[in-house]
Design an enzyme around this catalytic site. Structure first.
Site, PDB file in Angstrom:
ATOM      1  N   ASP A   1      -8.545  -4.104  -4.967  1.00  0.00           N
ATOM      2  CA  ASP A   1      -7.283  -3.643  -4.396  1.00  0.00           C
ATOM      3  C   ASP A   1      -6.146  -4.494  -4.947  1.00  0.00           C
ATOM      4  O   ASP A   1      -6.250  -5.715  -4.992  1.00  0.00           O
ATOM      5  CB  ASP A   1      -7.314  -3.749  -2.868  1.00  0.00           C
TER       6      ASP A   1
ATOM      7  N   SER B   1      -5.563 -10.953 -16.508  1.00  0.00           N
ATOM      8  CA  SER B   1      -4.118 -10.801 -16.430  1.00  0.00           C
ATOM      9  C   SER B   1      -3.602 -10.035 -17.640  1.00  0.00           C
ATOM     10  O   SER B   1      -4.161 -10.140 -18.737  1.00  0.00           O
ATOM     11  CB  SER B   1      -3.441 -12.181 -16.364  1.00  0.00           C
TER      12      SER B   1
ATOM     13  N   ALA C   1     -14.806   8.683   0.570  1.00  0.00           N
ATOM     14  CA  ALA C   1     -13.500   7.998   0.595  1.00  0.00           C
ATOM     15  C   ALA C   1     -13.570   6.723   1.419  1.00  0.00           C
ATOM     16  O   ALA C   1     -12.651   6.382   2.162  1.00  0.00           O
ATOM     17  CB  ALA C   1     -12.405   8.919   1.133  1.00  0.00           C
TER      18      ALA C   1
ATOM     19  N   CYS D   1       0.810  -1.214   0.000  1.00  0.00           N
ATOM     20  CA  CYS D   1       0.000   0.000   0.000  1.00  0.00           C
ATOM     21  C   CYS D   1       0.845   1.266   0.000  1.00  0.00           C
ATOM     22  O   CYS D   1       0.310   2.368  -0.124  1.00  0.00           O
ATOM     23  CB  CYS D   1      -0.947  -0.010   1.196  1.00  0.00           C
TER      24      CYS D   1
END
Length: 349
Positions: A68, A141, A49, A17
């Protein structure tokens, strides 16, 4: 292709992150984007957010959707897959939901990484999904300059159990479920400087699923939840404060840290993301006189697959903390409270 192993971290400009966009740049980019409404069933969109989008169905069930992904922060491919998957699934838990399936997101530099290494990344992600009780039902991918892996995750919960990051109340107690320091550990990993046992501690915290979020959300005394990731405790705490229109008071002495986090931060193992985070929102944070720079860096330290920040009624705080610890989060601690005042954070020694 050279048969010698390639360090995954050597192929990425950042890791975990910590490779998120600068929070100030992100806010600027989103400022001109249209709000997702008007859609009556979209309970959570891009206006606060928050950790994931939430859509209400006819029967009171809500669908939670998130995605994510990031570049490697470790060289072991299976660990990379496990950490990335744990991090992605966390967004569903942070909304109070239960994940039901995932789709894999994979970008690999073809010709630089052996196929069997990529397969290990995928196996690591699949192992974490199996632990969460969900399938990887598909994915996509592409060939990329840097290795990238993550998940798009779908979850569900009852409408009344949705927990946004904007619903903390003045007087609420703040609980953090995992220790800080993942970013400084990542910096040390890149320089082969972790102390003995450090890597095991790092993997243990970053692969610990935040299932407790789904267990807490039906409790009406749990008012708000978010997960602490790339913007650090201060950055994600500010999202709490802005959404609720209040100020957070953080008790630095109560904040849990990974065992070597202080020593590493004192020795300068700090990520670029920590500097960017402070530059982006430091003006909204009041630090006490003499607050050490190394401690400030830990408050802005980017957490990959970090813990949950929970706002709850003060009279239930001890019981809720005990429940979190019993669910497998022994480092969980009460770290502050929500106060009346302009949106911001006040740190106390």
């Amino acid at each position: 292709m050279d048969a010698s192993p390639v360090r995954l971290t050597s192929l990425a400009h950042g890791g975990g992150c910590g490779c998120k966009l600068d929070p100030a740049i992100l806010r600027s980019l989103l400022a001109d984007q249209p709000i997702a409404g008007p859609f009556e069933r979209l309970l959570v969109g891009n206006e606060t957010a928050d950790d994931a989008a939430v859509w209400a169905l006819d029967d009171g069930t809500c669908v939670i959707a998130t995605t994510d992904f990031f570049t490697p922060m470790v060289d072991d491919p299976r660990d990379f897959g496990r950490i990335a998957a744990t991090n992605a699934i966390s967004d569903v838990y942070a909304m109070g939901g239960r994940p039901i399936m995932a789709l894999a997101i994979l970008g690999m530099p073809v010709g630089k990484i052996a196929p069997e290494v990529v397969a290990e990344i995928l196996k690591g992600g699949a192992a974490t999904c199996a632990e969460a009780g969900i399938p990887i039902a598909g994915g996509h991918s592409i060939d990329t300059p840097e290795p990238i892996y993550g998940l798009a995750v779908i979850g569900i919960c009852r409408r009344e159990d949705v927990r946004r990051n904007a619903d903390a109340r003045v007087g609420d107690v703040l609980i953090l479920t995992k220790p800080l320091g993942v970013g400084v550990y990542s910096a040390a990993i890149k320089r082969d400087a972790l102390p003995a046992g450090g890597y095991a501690d790092f993997v243990a915290t970053t692969t610990l699923l935040n299932k407790v979020g789904a267990e807490l959300s039906p409790d009406p005394d749990v008012h708000a939840i978010t997960d602490v990731t790339g913007f650090g405790l201060l950055g994600h705490g500010l999202e709490f404060a802005r959404g609720a229109g209040c100020r957070l008071a953080i008790d630095w002495a109560a904040v849990p840290l990974l065992p070597a986090a202080e020593a590493l931060a004192r020795d300068g193992f700090v990520t670029g993301a920590s500097h960017r985070n402070w530059t982006a929102f430091g003006a909204e944070v009041a630090l006490p006189d003499g607050f050490p720079e190394w401690a400030r860096h830990l408050l802005t330290d980017p957490q990959t697959s970090g813990g949950l920040l929970v706002a709850c009624a003060p009279e239930r705080a001890d019981a809720i903390l005990a429940r979190i610890r019993a669910a497998g989060h022994p480092a969980a601690a009460i770290v502050g409270r929500a106060e009346a005042g302009a949106a911001g954070i006040r740190v106390a020694l």
